[in-house]
Design a protein around this motif. Structure first.
Motif, PDB file in Angstrom:
ATOM      1  N   MET A   1       0.832  -1.177   0.000  1.00  0.00           N
ATOM      2  CA  MET A   1       0.000   0.000   0.000  1.00  0.00           C
ATOM      3  C   MET A   1       0.874   1.236   0.000  1.00  0.00           C
ATOM      4  N   ARG A   2       0.586   2.169  -0.842  1.00  0.00           N
ATOM      5  CA  ARG A   2       1.352   3.395  -0.987  1.00  0.00           C
ATOM      6  C   ARG A   2       0.921   4.385   0.105  1.00  0.00           C
ATOM      7  N   PRO A   3       1.910   5.013   0.788  1.00  0.00           N
ATOM      8  CA  PRO A   3       1.542   5.988   1.827  1.00  0.00           C
ATOM      9  C   PRO A   3       0.852   7.204   1.205  1.00  0.00           C
ATOM     10  N   THR A   4      -0.039   7.762   1.949  1.00  0.00           N
ATOM     11  CA  THR A   4      -0.758   8.942   1.500  1.00  0.00           C
ATOM     12  C   THR A   4       0.083  10.180   1.781  1.00  0.00           C
ATOM     13  N   ALA A   5       0.258  11.001   0.778  1.00  0.00           N
ATOM     14  CA  ALA A   5       1.039  12.224   0.945  1.00  0.00           C
ATOM     15  C   ALA A   5       0.264  13.224   1.778  1.00  0.00           C
ATOM     16  N   PRO A   6       0.964  13.913   2.672  1.00  0.00           N
ATOM     17  CA  PRO A   6       0.296  14.946   3.453  1.00  0.00           C
ATOM     18  C   PRO A   6       0.007  16.178   2.596  1.00  0.00           C
ATOM     19  N   ASP A   7      -0.746  17.056   3.130  1.00  0.00           N
ATOM     20  CA  ASP A   7      -1.054  18.325   2.477  1.00  0.00           C
ATOM     21  C   ASP A   7       0.251  19.129   2.347  1.00  0.00           C
ATOM     22  N   PRO A   8       0.653  19.502   1.145  1.00  0.00           N
ATOM     23  CA  PRO A   8       1.903  20.263   0.966  1.00  0.00           C
ATOM     24  C   PRO A   8       1.921  21.602   1.700  1.00  0.00           C
ATOM     25  N   SER A   9       0.762  22.108   2.091  1.00  0.00           N
ATOM     26  CA  SER A   9       0.767  23.379   2.825  1.00  0.00           C
ATOM     27  C   SER A   9       1.219  23.177   4.273  1.00  0.00           C
ATOM     28  N   ASP A  10       1.243  21.932   4.770  1.00  0.00           N
ATOM     29  CA  ASP A  10       1.788  21.622   6.096  1.00  0.00           C
ATOM     30  C   ASP A  10       3.274  21.329   5.892  1.00  0.00           C
ATOM     31  N   ALA A  11       4.103  22.373   5.951  1.00  0.00           N
ATOM     32  CA  ALA A  11       5.519  22.276   5.592  1.00  0.00           C
ATOM     33  C   ALA A  11       6.254  21.192   6.373  1.00  0.00           C
ATOM     34  N   ALA A  12       6.025  21.096   7.682  1.00  0.00           N
ATOM     35  CA  ALA A  12       6.741  20.112   8.490  1.00  0.00           C
ATOM     36  C   ALA A  12       6.358  18.696   8.078  1.00  0.00           C
ATOM     37  N   ALA A  13       5.082  18.436   7.887  1.00  0.00           N
ATOM     38  CA  ALA A  13       4.630  17.097   7.481  1.00  0.00           C
ATOM     39  C   ALA A  13       5.114  16.773   6.078  1.00  0.00           C
ATOM     40  N   TRP A  14       5.062  17.743   5.189  1.00  0.00           N
ATOM     41  CA  TRP A  14       5.511  17.530   3.820  1.00  0.00           C
ATOM     42  C   TRP A  14       6.998  17.199   3.780  1.00  0.00           C
ATOM     43  N   ASN A  15       7.818  17.952   4.527  1.00  0.00           N
ATOM     44  CA  ASN A  15       9.263  17.696   4.550  1.00  0.00           C
ATOM     45  C   ASN A  15       9.575  16.338   5.167  1.00  0.00           C
ATOM     46  N   ALA A  16       8.827  15.930   6.215  1.00  0.00           N
ATOM     47  CA  ALA A  16       9.027  14.611   6.813  1.00  0.00           C
ATOM     48  C   ALA A  16       8.695  13.517   5.805  1.00  0.00           C
ATOM     49  N   TYR A  17       7.624  13.706   5.052  1.00  0.00           N
ATOM     50  CA  TYR A  17       7.216  12.747   4.009  1.00  0.00           C
ATOM     51  C   TYR A  17       8.309  12.627   2.944  1.00  0.00           C
ATOM     52  N   LEU A  18       8.829  13.761   2.485  1.00  0.00           N
ATOM     53  CA  LEU A  18       9.892  13.746   1.476  1.00  0.00           C
ATOM     54  C   LEU A  18      11.170  13.107   2.025  1.00  0.00           C
ATOM     55  N   ALA A  19      11.515  13.403   3.282  1.00  0.00           N
ATOM     56  CA  ALA A  19      12.713  12.830   3.895  1.00  0.00           C
ATOM     57  C   ALA A  19      12.618  11.309   3.978  1.00  0.00           C
ATOM     58  N   GLU A  20      11.420  10.800   4.298  1.00  0.00           N
ATOM     59  CA  GLU A  20      11.229   9.351   4.364  1.00  0.00           C
ATOM     60  C   GLU A  20      11.442   8.728   2.988  1.00  0.00           C
ATOM     61  N   GLY A  21      10.895   9.347   1.958  1.00  0.00           N
ATOM     62  CA  GLY A  21      11.101   8.851   0.599  1.00  0.00           C
ATOM     63  C   GLY A  21      12.558   8.918   0.187  1.00  0.00           C
ATOM     64  N   ASN A  22      13.216  10.008   0.532  1.00  0.00           N
ATOM     65  CA  ASN A  22      14.628  10.182   0.203  1.00  0.00           C
ATOM     66  C   ASN A  22      15.477   9.098   0.863  1.00  0.00           C
ATOM     67  N   ALA A  23      15.159   8.739   2.105  1.00  0.00           N
ATOM     68  CA  ALA A  23      15.927   7.731   2.826  1.00  0.00           C
ATOM     69  C   ALA A  23      15.782   6.345   2.204  1.00  0.00           C
ATOM     70  N   LYS A  24      14.676   6.089   1.527  1.00  0.00           N
ATOM     71  CA  LYS A  24      14.403   4.767   0.960  1.00  0.00           C
ATOM     72  C   LYS A  24      14.871   4.623  -0.490  1.00  0.00           C
ATOM     73  N   GLN A  25      15.073   5.731  -1.184  1.00  0.00           N
ATOM     74  CA  GLN A  25      15.437   5.662  -2.601  1.00  0.00           C
ATOM     75  C   GLN A  25      16.905   5.298  -2.786  1.00  0.00           C
ATOM     76  N   ALA A  26      17.176   4.714  -3.929  1.00  0.00           N
ATOM     77  CA  ALA A  26      18.550   4.321  -4.261  1.00  0.00           C
ATOM     78  C   ALA A  26      19.455   5.542  -4.342  1.00  0.00           C
TER      79      ALA A  26
END
Length: 173
Positions: A1-26
């Motif tokens: 199941m693909r995680p649901t992206a947070p609302d981009p207007s919530d900067a802290a949640a959006w950055n945490a979401y991007l950081a998690e993806g960055n940590a998992k990518q090659a």
């Protein structure tokens, strides 16, 4: 199941979401070399002290360093040389081999050095034992297979004025 992206207007949640993806990518290792010529058309090769065989000048990128900056930094550190890059010649996707993961290897066009630059050129640190300008055919004979194929394609790209994309030193497209 693909995680649901947070609302981009919530900067802290959006950055945490991007950081998690960055940590998992090659992550890719990046190598960047340069094709430099002297006024008579010979190409510059270097003889590293830390691995067998001759090579093109350049090296491995540091964390978050653009490939073109890698070439400039390596040339300054190893040869005391400052140049303006003229363009991209090669991008080579190198498959995993031995203990190494895959990598992206770039070759840039460094143009033709002035005669006084050629005369002053010599290794400046312990990473190189020699630097020599040699005819292209001799250069191909000194280079290990992987870099030789990339070098030969770089000469073709220089001739046609079109960069090439390779897989393991061979034409990909």
């Amino acid at each position: 199941m693909r995680p649901t992206a947070p609302d981009p207007s919530d900067a802290a949640a959006w950055n945490a979401y991007l950081a998690e993806g960055n940590a998992k990518q090659a992550r890719k290792r990046v190598a960047a070399d340069v094709l430099l010529r002297d006024p008579s058309g010979r190409v510059l090769l270097v003889n590293p002290t830390y691995k067998p065989g001759w090579d093109l000048p350049g090296g491995m990128a540091e964390a978050n360093e653009p490939p073109e900056d890698t070439v400039r930094r390596e040339l300054m550190e190893e040869l005391g040389l400052r140049i303006t890059l003229l363009g991209l010649l090669i991008v080579d996707w190198v498959a995993p081999h031995g203990p190494w993961d895959d990598q992206l290897a770039f070759i840039f066009d460094g143009g033709v050095l002035q005669a006084d630059q050629v005369d002053r050129l010599r290794p400046r640190d312990g990473e190189l034992s020699e630097a020599a300008f040699v005819p292209a055919a001799e250069a191909a004979g000194r280079l290990r297979d992987r870099i030789r194929h990339r070098f030969e394609h770089a000469l073709k790209a220089l001739e046609t004025g079109r960069p090439l994309y390779l897989h393991d030193g061979g034409a990909a497209m």
